[in-house]
Structures are given as C-alpha cells and as structure tokens.
Design a protein around this motif. Sequence first.
Motif, short mmCIF file in Angstrom:
data_model
loop_
_atom_site.label_atom_id
_atom_site.label_comp_id
_atom_site.label_asym_id
_atom_site.label_seq_id
_atom_site.Cartn_x
_atom_site.Cartn_y
_atom_site.Cartn_z
N SER A 259 0.80 -1.24 0.00
CA SER A 259 0.00 0.00 0.00
C SER A 259 0.83 1.28 0.00
O SER A 259 0.27 2.36 -0.25
N GLN A 260 2.13 1.18 0.28
CA GLN A 260 2.96 2.38 0.36
C GLN A 260 4.03 2.34 -0.72
O GLN A 260 4.81 1.39 -0.80
N PRO A 261 4.10 3.36 -1.58
CA PRO A 261 5.06 3.34 -2.69
C PRO A 261 6.49 3.48 -2.21
O PRO A 261 6.75 3.93 -1.09
N ALA A 262 7.42 3.10 -3.06
CA ALA A 262 8.84 3.20 -2.73
C ALA A 262 9.31 4.64 -2.65
O ALA A 262 10.36 4.93 -2.07
N SER A 263 8.56 5.55 -3.23
CA SER A 263 8.83 6.99 -3.11
C SER A 263 7.51 7.72 -3.27
O SER A 263 6.57 7.21 -3.88
N GLY A 264 7.43 8.92 -2.70
CA GLY A 264 6.19 9.68 -2.77
C GLY A 264 5.15 9.16 -1.79
O GLY A 264 5.41 8.25 -0.98
N THR A 265 3.97 9.74 -1.83
CA THR A 265 2.86 9.33 -0.97
C THR A 265 1.62 9.08 -1.83
O THR A 265 1.52 9.58 -2.95
N VAL A 266 0.68 8.34 -1.28
CA VAL A 266 -0.52 7.98 -2.02
C VAL A 266 -1.59 9.05 -1.84
O VAL A 266 -1.90 9.45 -0.72
N ASP A 267 -2.17 9.48 -2.95
CA ASP A 267 -3.31 10.38 -2.90
C ASP A 267 -4.45 9.67 -2.14
O ASP A 267 -4.75 8.51 -2.41
N PRO A 268 -5.08 10.34 -1.18
CA PRO A 268 -6.12 9.67 -0.37
C PRO A 268 -7.26 9.09 -1.20
O PRO A 268 -7.78 8.01 -0.86
N GLU A 269 -7.64 9.74 -2.28
CA GLU A 269 -8.73 9.21 -3.11
C GLU A 269 -8.30 7.94 -3.82
O GLU A 269 -9.07 6.98 -3.92
N ILE A 270 -7.05 7.90 -4.29
CA ILE A 270 -6.52 6.68 -4.91
C ILE A 270 -6.51 5.55 -3.89
O ILE A 270 -6.95 4.43 -4.18
N ALA A 271 -6.03 5.85 -2.68
CA ALA A 271 -5.96 4.83 -1.63
C ALA A 271 -7.36 4.27 -1.33
O ALA A 271 -7.54 3.05 -1.21
N ARG A 272 -8.34 5.14 -1.25
CA ARG A 272 -9.71 4.69 -0.93
C ARG A 272 -10.27 3.79 -2.03
O ARG A 272 -10.87 2.74 -1.74
N ILE A 273 -10.08 4.17 -3.28
CA ILE A 273 -10.62 3.37 -4.39
C ILE A 273 -9.92 2.02 -4.48
O ILE A 273 -10.57 0.97 -4.68
N VAL A 274 -8.61 2.00 -4.32
CA VAL A 274 -7.87 0.74 -4.40
C VAL A 274 -8.20 -0.16 -3.21
O VAL A 274 -8.36 -1.38 -3.35
#
Length: 451
Positions: A259-274
């Motif tokens: 769930s956590q990328p090797a760099s950067g952060t996840v957009d909350p909307e992307i995280a919710r949909i996935v």
Amino acid sequence: MGAADLAAAFRSGAVSPVEAAEAVLDRAEAINPELNAFTLIDRAGALAAAAASERRWKDGAPLSDVDGVPTTLKDIVWVEGWSVRYGSTTTSNAPCQADAPSVALLRKAGAVFIGQTTTPEFGWKAITDSALFGVTRNPWNPEKTPGGSSGGAAVAAAVGAGVFHLGTDGGGSIRIPASFTGIVGHKPTFGRVAAYPASPFGTVAHIGPMTRSTADAAAMLKAMSGRDLRDWAQGEGVLTPLDDEAGFSLAGKRVGYWSQPASGTVDPEIARIVEAGVARLAAAGAIVEPVTLPAENLLDLFHHHWFTGAAARVAGIAEQARAAVDLGLLETARAGSAFTSTQLVQAQIRRGEFGAAMDKMLGEFDFLVSPATALPAFDAGLELPKDSGFKRWTEWAGFSYPINLSQQPACVIPCGLTAAGLPVGFQIVGARGADARVLSAAASLEAIFTG
C-alpha cells in the motif's frame, strides 16, 4: 470487438479484416488531431495487410487466431519499412530494414499494423510529449496527461483505435499510462518478449501488451513472446507457458497488499478506491495481508540504473545535436554521468539482493496487489504535478519502478474513477515466469470490478 470476437467474425464471414482495419483507421484519424496518439497512420499498408488476411480467412488458413487483428506499435521499436524516430528530432527518418523481434512475431501471426504511437524522447519519462511530435492528451480529459512513456498506445487503446497496442516499460511506461487511461497494461516477466536492438536502459526495460481487456492482453502476449538469438539478455527464453489456467479461482490465494510506494505518498482518493478493490478481492475468498517491500532505497537504486542508461543514450547523440534534446533528459543524463563505474557495479549487486528478496516474497505469496500509481492523471505537458515538490518523474512512480528492478510480471487493470472522472488502476504482481497466473488473477478481478 476484442481479438477473440474478431476471429470468430472473420471465420464466419460476418466481419472482414478489411472492415475492421477501415473502422480502426477512421477512428485513429478522427481522434488524432485532438489527442495526438499517433506519429504515423499507415492506411495503405494496413489495408493491404488486411486484404491478405481476409483471403487467408476465406481460404480457411489464417496464420493464427489473431490474424487480421488491428495493431499499433510504439515509436520505439523497429518496423521494417517505417522510420522509427524515438520521439526525437535527433534521429533519422530513414526506414528500418528489419522488424524488432516482437514486431516480427506479431507480423508472422498476421496482425495488421495500423500505425505508430507517440512516446517522449527516447522513452525517458512517464508522460508523453516531445519536440518532434508534441503533447499527447488523455481522452478522459484532454487537459490531463495519459502518462507515458507508452502514452500514445494507451490513448489508442482507450478510444478504440486498435485492438493490440505494443508498449515498452522501463520504470512503469506500460502500467502508468494504463492506469491513467483506464485500460489493461501488462509488463511481462523479463525475457518473455525478446528485445532488439538492446535498450540503453538495460535489463529494467520490458516490452508488453496494452489492450482494453485482459483476454486481449493475454492473446497479444502469446503472439509476441518467444526466443530471438539477437537478444542475449533474454537468456534461453524458456519460461512457464502462457496457457490459460482452467478453473482459476481467487479463493484461498494468499495475497500481499503493498500500500505504500517506494517513493512519494498515495493520494487519499486513490488509496480509498484501491482499498475498496482489495476488499472485493478478499470477499472473493483471497487471504489478504499487508506487506512492505524488502528494505532498500529503491529510488536511489533505480536512479543508478535509469540515469546511467540516459547518459548512455545521450552519449550516442552527436554533440552538436544535443541542444535539441529534451532538457529533462539532458539533466537526467548528467546525473547518470556522475555515477562512477564502482557505484554502478555496487548498484547491480544491490539490485540482485533486492530481486532475490522479491523472489522469496513471491514464493510465499501467490500475488502482490497495489495501486498502479500513487496519484491520478495530472496536467498534460508537465513531467511533475504542479506544486508537488518532486524533482523527477521517478519520485511519483513508486509503485512501478521496483517491479522493473525485480523483473516480475505485473498487470494493471482499471478499478474505478476519481470524483473528477479520471481512471484509477489496480496492479497485480506475480513471481517471475507466472504471467499466465497474473493474467488469470487480473481477469478474475476485471470481472469483479466491472460486474
């Protein structure tokens, strides 16, 4: 129509390969002025190939089950008789004298080549624009990027300007645009598809299919896979066959959720949909557990490989022509030139350790799943989202480049839309050689997500 439906129609005579080619050519010509997916549309060549396919089907002697299927090729692979410009003003427009291995196999199978699709200069970044061919735009919102570097192929697939679309992926260049445009993109196990000439970006670079369905991705991958003696890095090219897995079920499969990328952060909307997609995976009977990737500074590790590849690519351009090269590519090449040979060898050793750890993880899990990208499509013509604070595209591609380092198969399928109506991709990663199982899992999830 997908490849199987077309084959059935060709066999029955309900549709001819010429009719299919004409429809796709008309579509390509209609969308290209706005979306800029194609660098070349070869109407005459496509119709001649389609007419030959039509004769074979009428004679009951098609070359394969994909004979006559309209196909596009990225402007980064050799095609006999076409000039391949790599999206660069520094390249020659002289026609190629031979097909790349993947192209040759598709041609042998009877695929009808419609045209070439856009790429950024030498495929160096994960969006698609170039000084030679301009900016490619996302059909869901033309103000947004389709991603890259196989952005033109993704757009062509999304709008129905072809059935099969050949892409390349050195750090996400199939999977990122698949995610941004709502299509299927599969990065095969390294060595499944032969590459020639060799990429300056080395063994992180893969060739694979981009389509509107997992069934088409599997059919295209089967047609373009095989050994070619020109590709020494391919090894023996002996991998688990791409046969369909009859009776495949997600039930009981052990799945790691990355769930956590090797760099950067996840957009909350992307995280919710996935995460909603992961919940549906669990509801189908899979045993889902959170995972993190093996410890390593993967962004730094990828930069050692990708940036030195950029340096090698730029070194092959005449010095007086380099002023015309994309400024970002020149900056990346300079960063690559700063690495010492010792540092590069050390990075190769680190990569081997990471790859072995990933092999071990995929020996314990049937699959890993993750967001395909950490963010939705952003403004076209930009390497980075506005005000992101990133310095290079690699920083927002943290769900894709680790799997180039490990060379494992990874398939991206659409799993939903943001509130702004932009597609979100879901990534399935498997063990090396397990492309058929990854595509079977992707097909099962495709049915769940679209059901």
